[in-house]
Structure formats: C-alpha cells, structure tokens
Design a protein around this motif. Structure first.
Motif: not given
Length: 429
Positions: A1-28
């Motif tokens: 999956m390329d970067r643009k495709e990931l950007h367009s789908t990141v808010n639609e799919t997840t491996d866990h129903l209770d997992a949050p989703q983000a365009t950007c994730v910040i560690a810390g």
C-alpha cells in the motif's frame, strides 16, 4: 500500500474494533509531542498522541520556559491558562535582570494546559497509559505503530505519518537502529528538593548557580536543586550515604544547612543520566524524529524543552499541508531537519563549551564553591557582549519558530514579557 492510499484509508479500517485511528500518530506526550499534537489538530488533521504514563505527574522534568515558548503559548491563546502556574525567573545568581524572559512552569501543568486545549479539537485524541513498542513496517516504510494499551494487549495503529517524540531512550529509534552522533559529557545530575523560607537570602531567589556545582530554582515554597556529580559515579557516591550529601549541600549553601535533614534518604534523590547526542538523519519513509528522540540535550542552559517545542512548531508548519492533502513525502520530513539542524548544532556547541569549564569545577571541593552573586555572569565573560550572545542563543536564539497561522487563537490575556526582545538573562549551569 503506498503512502497516499494509506492516508485515504487510515480512517476507514483497523485490525481492532477498539483501536484508535489517525492520520498522524505521535509517540510520547511530552512537550514536543503535545505541542505538535495540538498544532496538527488545529490544522484539521486526525492526530493521536500516545503517552505511556497514566498522567503527567512526574517530578524533576525540564520545565524552564524561555521567551520563545511563552510567545508560542500567547499565540495559541493559552497565556491566561498558563499564567497561574508560571513563576518568572527575573533573578540570576542574585542579579535582578529587570524582565522575566525565563520562567518556570511545572511540566505537568504545562502539559495539562496543552492537553485541555487539544481536547477541544475534534480531530485530536490523547491515549494515556499507552506505550508505543515499535513501528509497523511495509517494504521498508513505517506505516504506523504497535502499542501496548492499558490492558496490556499489543495492538496496531496504521498512520500516514509517525512522529517519534519518545525521548532520549526512544523505542522507535532503537527499533529502526538509527545512528547517533554522541558527545562526551562530564557530569550527571542528582535532583532533589529542599524547603524555602520567606527570609532566605536574596541571592537564592530566581535561579542560583552555586560555583557551577549545583543549580537552585526558587519554586515559591521549595527549591528544586540540581547537584552535579562526575559522570558515571552515581553508585559510588550513593555508597557514601545520605549524610555525605547533606554535608556537601550545607557547605555549598550555608543558608540551607538547617534544612538538609529534610533529605531523609537517597531515595529522595533522582538521577539524571546526562546525554548529549543527535541523530545523523532525523527521518525515514513514514517517520520523523524530533525533540530528545532526535537530539538529547545537556541540562546546561535549561534549553532542552524549548528546543524540542521549536522542533514541533517547525514540523507542524512544514508537514500540516502535505498531511492534510495526502502528499507527504520524505522531502517534507527532510525539510524539518534542515530547518532545525543548525539551531541544534549551535546549542550543543555552546553546551560543550560550558562542559569544558565544568570538568575542572567538578574536581574542586564543595567548600570552594560558596554562593556568590553574579558569579556565573563573571565567568561567562567580563564584558556584556558574551553574556548577551549566550543569553540570546539559549533563551530564544536566531532560529526561534513562530506559530503557524492555522493554529493561532485570540488570547484574552497576553504575557507582555513574552513579546519583548530586549536581551534576556543567561539561565545556565
């Protein structure tokens, strides 16, 4: 999956129903992570900050705020919220500077102020008790993070961009095996508290540097004391017992001799393992490192927090548009490093010059380092010019970052000193 495709789908799919989703994730969720999270959220970007602790209540964190950071908070419309926690440091080594360009804000109050403001943005999410344990990788690119939630389960969050703000011991940096350039440092620091009394000598107000052997920050009802020890000798010095430290403090600061018994044991003394280093490359495909994760700073100058915040502001200004449009590339991440590399190198060079002087001072007996008003100023240079140049670099510098227009908010109250540009004091060891 390329970067643009990931950007367009990141808010639609997840491996866990209770997992949050983000365009950007910040560690810390430290200063860099929270500032960047707030700025990106105000740009309308779905951002999640993961903070491994359940709260921000940790003592002896960097909490010296310089004029650049105070100006940022004013631009964000947060001066009024921050004001109750701000303790201006308008005295350095007993010399009154006239204007409080440097102040102290307990880091937990600073971070909660940012968290409260960010919580009002619909695209922001702060996950406490959530530790990033490693990156998700796809054909060499970072496409999100693996994280451990409060229940201990390991999950994954895909993201168009991961930003590592997870400190000098960055788990993401270790996982990617990135190369650090490391510089020698002469000291570690013991942090502890002692009570303050209303009739204490004037030279102990503000911030005091006791012969470069320790720094004392006046916090109103107590002093936060940073006691310098030779690098790597923590275990050896602890073996002497608490009474040896009490004697040293009483010799260094006679005014506190009657209070050293408040140090009940060495459990009250926290070690800061001082590091001075920087990444050769702050980014890879899908990931950016800023703050201590990119460049660990010495406590000399009290600059670390402010430099990390400036990284966050520069990053937000450069990446917000491409992130929102789905066009982010390593070229944009490289621009962040290009923008922030010179301030980092300049500041670390100044700190290395300070360290040279510290080597000989650390070898001197504690009794030879009695407090003397203005001692720090005289050691930096006889004329005013070196002091002004060092103060300018350490409290704002020629490369401070201004708040992006999309993040600005009207402020009910501004801090006048934050917008002035007269020469600041030097807050350094």
């Amino acid at each position: 999956m390329d970067r643009k495709e990931l950007h367009s789908t990141v808010n639609e799919t997840t491996d866990h129903l209770d997992a949050p989703q983000a365009t950007c994730v910040i560690a810390g969720g430290g200063p860099a992570g929270m500032v960047l999270g707030l700025l990106l959220a105000r740009a309308g970007i779905a951002v999640t900050v993961m903070e491994k602790h359940a709260d921000f209540l940790r003592d002896f964190r960097g909490d010296t705020v310089h004029r650049s950071t105070r100006r940022l908070m004013s631009d964000l419309g947060l001066s009024e919220q921050l004001e109750p926690f701000l303790h201006p440091l308008d005295t350095v080594d007993g010399v009154r500077t006239g204007r409080p360009f440097v102040g102290v804000v307990p880091q937990w109050d600073f971070l909660e102020t940012l968290a409260d403001a960010a919580a009002r943005e619909p695209s922001f999410r702060l996950l406490r008790g959530t530790e990033v344990v490693g990156p998700i990788r796809d054909r060499g690119a970072v496409t999100g993070v693996r994280y451990r939630g409060p229940d201990g389960a390991i999950r994954e969050m895909p993201a168009a961009l991961t930003v590592a703000c997870d400190g000098r011991w960055s788990a993401l940096r270790s996982a990617l095996d990135l190369r650090l350039r490391t510089f020698d440092v002469p000291m570690d620091v013991w942090w502890f508290r002692l009570p303050r009394c209303p009739d204490d000598p004037a030279e102990l107000s503000g911030v005091s540097h006791i012969g470069h052997r320790c720094a004392m920050v006046d916090r109103g009802d107590y002093y936060q004391i940073g006691y310098l020890i030779p690098k790597g000798r923590d275990a050896e010095l602890r073996a002497r017992g608490i009474e040896a430290l009490r004697r040293d403090v009483a010799e260094l600061v006679p005014a506190l001799a009657g209070r050293v018994a408040e140090l009940e044991s060495l459990d009250d003394v926290k070690l800061l393992d001082v590091r001075l280093n920087r990444l050769r490359r702050w980014f890879s495909d899908g990931i950016l490192f800023i703050g201590d994760a990119a460049h660990a700073m010495s406590p000399a100058g009290g600059i670390g927090v402010n430099l990390a915040i400036a990284d966050a502001v520069a990053a937000a200004r450069i990446i917000a548009g491409p992130l929102r449009e789905g066009t982010l590339s390593t070229r944009h991440l490289a621009r962040v490093q290009v923008r922030r590399a010179l301030p980092t190198v300049l500041t670390q060079t100044v700190q290395q010059l300070m360290h040279r002087r510290l080597r000989e001072l650390l070898a001197a007996p504690a009794a030879d380092a009695a407090p003397r008003p203005g001692r720090l100023m005289s050691r930096i240079g006889r004329s005013a010019l070196p002091r002004k140049l060092a103060g300018f670099v350490l409290t704002g510098g020629p490369f401070s970052e201004r708040t992006p227009d999309f993040a600005r908010r009207p402020a009910a109250s501004r801090t006048p000193a934050a917008d002035q540009s007269t020469d600041p004091p030097v807050a350094a060891w």
